[in-house]
Design an enzyme around this catalytic site. Structure first.
Site, PDB file in Angstrom:
ATOM      1  N   HIS A 149       5.332   0.250  34.392  1.00 60.38           N
ATOM      2  CA  HIS A 149       6.437  -0.400  33.687  1.00 60.38           C
ATOM      3  C   HIS A 149       6.470   0.082  32.241  1.00 60.38           C
ATOM      4  O   HIS A 149       5.838   1.079  31.907  1.00 60.38           O
ATOM      5  CB  HIS A 149       6.366  -1.929  33.826  1.00 60.38           C
ATOM      6  CG  HIS A 149       5.211  -2.548  33.123  1.00 60.38           C
ATOM      7  ND1 HIS A 149       5.351  -3.182  31.928  1.00 60.38           N
ATOM      8  CD2 HIS A 149       3.905  -2.602  33.440  1.00 60.38           C
ATOM      9  CE1 HIS A 149       4.158  -3.614  31.545  1.00 60.38           C
ATOM     10  NE2 HIS A 149       3.274  -3.272  32.441  1.00 60.38           N
ATOM     11  N   MET A 150       7.208  -0.603  31.417  1.00 62.53           N
ATOM     12  CA  MET A 150       7.505  -0.064  30.082  1.00 62.53           C
ATOM     13  C   MET A 150       6.277   0.339  29.269  1.00 62.53           C
ATOM     14  O   MET A 150       6.185   1.469  28.813  1.00 62.53           O
ATOM     15  CB  MET A 150       8.347  -1.062  29.286  1.00 62.53           C
ATOM     16  CG  MET A 150       8.588  -0.609  27.859  1.00 62.53           C
ATOM     17  SD  MET A 150      10.292  -0.389  27.447  1.00 62.53           S
ATOM     18  CE  MET A 150      10.840  -2.022  27.160  1.00 62.53           C
TER      19      MET A 150
END
Lengths: 88, 572
Positions: free
Chosen positions: A15-16
């Site tokens: 994810h980010m």
């Protein structure tokens, strides 16, 4: 070209924050970096592509590096992913 | 000119308008200045975006924490993505201006994320849209207003007061808030009261009517605002403001006193808080505990779920800060009017009758477990935490949540982690079903806390955020009061503590009814603690009972409100 398979172990997958860390580290190498998993391919220097590939925990990815400093890049990439991308 | 709205947060504020308008970018008229020139503009835009975002991230790192800041820094990495950049440049090559290139490429990526299978990853669409909006604002030279650097005596005029606005807001320079949306119990109102700023909400079209820098008087007690007041009016209001300050000073004697009625019987006045920061404010205002700690803040304004450690840190901070005093933590109350984008709960026809609070949590047990474990562990520090389940409509929901809690305890035991074995689990009684089932629920729950805001809207079937039906929303309505009475009686019969954490708990005229029924815990906004303690201290039980008997004999909300207001006037 060099390549190696490694499994994503951090709980939330790519994810980010992990993707950000990966891209920042990989951008330091001049070679091309790509991640391959389940027939998908993502550019290892693009946070957008990495996230859109939805690489979850437990996914085995093949990291391919092609070009100058490919060995060093591969080593770094594998180390990052196998150590949990700063999250494990 | 005088405008009226909803009196949402008490007090008088005098100052100059600072308007936060939602910008809609039209750049169809933006001239294409040549490929090189447009690329240069794009580069400059990205450079200022990067600089601004870094500053914002630093600020948020200090106020909210590391992870929130990282999310913003992630926006920089995303914008510097080689694909994103080269696609924008290619767009410019085809003869489009920088604004159009940004719009087209960001929209493409936002759509791409919106279509992926992974729920959390889909939330990245919101990040890309955020990047787009901010970059377009920079390119079109309309820098957004910096809320942390407002001139002194600003009156904030906006469509809505959002949680992210309050993070940045420099409260000492803001004298009042005026918004277009929101009712008395909306989040805008709760936030304004939390900040102790006078606020009038629900003023239609106010961001259009008010001119930037225009003089304004906001009377949050009366629910009105005066635009461009003359000097005489301003002087009158300054006097009123001074009087209000004086009253506040008088209240301060109640700060370190226990809450007692005129007969000397003990009560407790707790605070409702929405973040660990507010616990401090609660204590400064003499709170005897925290009756409602809303946990939504942990989940809002970010792009992924908070970890167990993050949640633990927040709960532990409040547990330590309050030391031996009780802290009631409400588990995630998402849904209804509280949207958390990355949870992807979907749009609903009737969100208030839909997928919210305990319903969402029980169908996402993996997420719910994280919160329960964090509370259990933080409870070990001083043993002062309690768990409150929101929006209960059945016995099964309590049983299911308690079963999950037992699973969490077992896990923690196996992991050798410290936790509060005897943590109490209560419920928020805020649905008609929970009122009708109060006797049965009292056998399952360790305590009740009456959430009068939702209870009122559900009993009266009137959306509290809808200005058209706001007039129906009435805590004095005999149906609502009978519901409250029934819950208190059921709790007393079962011998469990009963509190009230809705806005009604701070309503002066209703206090005699609550005292007569035997309510012992009042949980209110920090700024309402001292007034509530003072009001309770003025009542003898016998007087409260007499007023209650008379009031409950009346058949309309207006009748009850009128009677009780009269009683207060006579006692003054």
């Amino acid at each position: 070209m060099v390549s190696q398979k490694v499994t994503i172990i951090n709980p939330m997958g790519m994810h980010m924050r992990p993707a950000q860390l990966f891209v920042n580290e990989m951008s330091a190498f001049p070679c091309e970096v790509t991640l391959h998993a389940d027939g998908r391919e993502a550019n290892g220097k693009s946070i957008l592509h990495l996230m859109a590939a939805c690489l979850k925990k437990g996914t085995e990815v093949e990291v391919r590096c092609d070009g100058a400093q490919e060995k060093e890049a591969l080593e770094k990439a594998v180390e990052l992913i196998s150590s949990g991308l700063g999250e494990a | 000119m005088v405008v009226r709205g909803i009196a949402a947060s008490d007090g008088i504020g005098i100052g100059k308008a600072v308007c936060i308008r939602e910008e809609t970018y039209t750049f169809s008229d933006a001239q294409f200045a040549g490929k090189e020139k447009e690329k240069e503009r794009l580069e400059e835009g990205i450079a200022s975006f990067t600089e601004e975002t870094k500053k914002l991230a630093e600020k948020i790192r200090k106020s909210s924490g590391e992870k929130e800041a990282d999310i913003l820094l992630g926006h920089i990495t995303m914008l510097h993505d080689p694909f994103m950049l080269s696609q924008m440049q290619e767009n410019i090559e085809t003869g489009r201006c920088a604004e159009n290139a940004v719009d087209a490429v960001c929209t493409m990526y936002a759509d791409m994320f919106a279509a992926v299978e992974d729920e959390l990853m889909r939330q990245r669409a919101a990040d890309v849209r955020d990047i787009k909006a901010r970059l377009l604002a920079i390119l079109s030279g309309k820098a957004p207003i910096d809320l942390s650097r407002l001139p002194k005596d600003s009156v904030l005029v906006a469509k809505e007061l959002t949680p992210s606005m309050t993070v940045e807001l420099q409260t000492e320079n803001v004298s009042a808030i005026l918004t277009e949306q929101g009712g008395k119990t909306s989040h805008s109102a709760i936030l304004a009261r939390g900040l102790e700023l006078p606020a009038v909400l629900g003023v239609a079209g106010i961001t259009e009517t008010v001119k930037e820098g225009e003089g304004l008087i906001v009377d949050g007690t009366e629910g009105m605002a005066i635009l461009s007041p003359d000097t005489k009016t301003t002087a009158q209001y300054r006097k009123k403001q001074e009087k209000a300050r004086e009253e506040k000073k008088q209240l301060s004697v109640y700060r370190d006193r226990p809450t007692k009625d005129a007969d000397g019987q003990r009560y407790e006045v707790f605070a409702n808080i929405g973040s660990p920061k507010e616990a401090e404010q609660a204590v400064q205002n003499g709170a005897e505990g925290i009756g409602l700690f809303r946990t939504e803040f942990l989940f809002m304004d970010r792009s992924s779920l908070p970890s167990e450690e993050e949640q633990y840190d927040a709960y532990a901070e409040v547990a330590r800060y309050m030391k031996g005093k009780k802290v009631v933590i409400r588990t995630l109350d998402v849904g209804g009017d509280k949207e958390i984008p990355y949870l992807s709960m979907g749009k609903e026809e009737n969100p208030f009758l839909g997928y919210r609070a305990i319903r969402y949590c029980l169908s996402h047990k993996e997420q719910f477990r994280v919160q329960l474990r964090a509370i259990l562990r933080a409870g070990a520090i001083h043993g002062n935490l309690c768990i409150m389940l929101p929006f209960i409509t059945s016995v099964e929901e309590i049983r299911e949540a308690k079963a999950l809690l037992e699973v969490c305890k077992k896990e923690l035991r196996n992991e050798g982690k410290a936790f509060d074995e005897k943590i109490s689990v209560g419920i928020m009684t805020e649905t008609p079903a929970s009122v009708l089932l109060a006797e049965l629920l009292a056998k399952e729950a360790d305590f009740f806390s009456i959430g009068t805001n939702d209870l009122t809207q559900y009993i009266l079937a009137a959306d509290r955020g809808n200005p058209k039906v706001e007039y129906l929303y009435d805590e004095c309505h005999p149906a609502v009061l009978r519901g409250i009475q029934k819950v208190i009686e059921a709790a007393k019969k079962a011998g469990i503590p009963v509190a009230m954490c809705g806005a009604a708990a701070a309503e002066a005229k209703l206090i005699p009814l609550f005292l007569a029924w035997g309510l012992e815990e009042f949980s209110v906004t920090p700024s309402d603690i001292l007034p509530t303690r003072k009001r309770i201290s003025s009542w003898r039980k016998s007087d409260a009972k007499a007023a209650e008997k008379e009031a409950m004999g009346l058949s309309t909300g207006a009748g009850i409100a009128g009677y009780l207001t009269g009683v207060l006037k006579n006692r003054e």
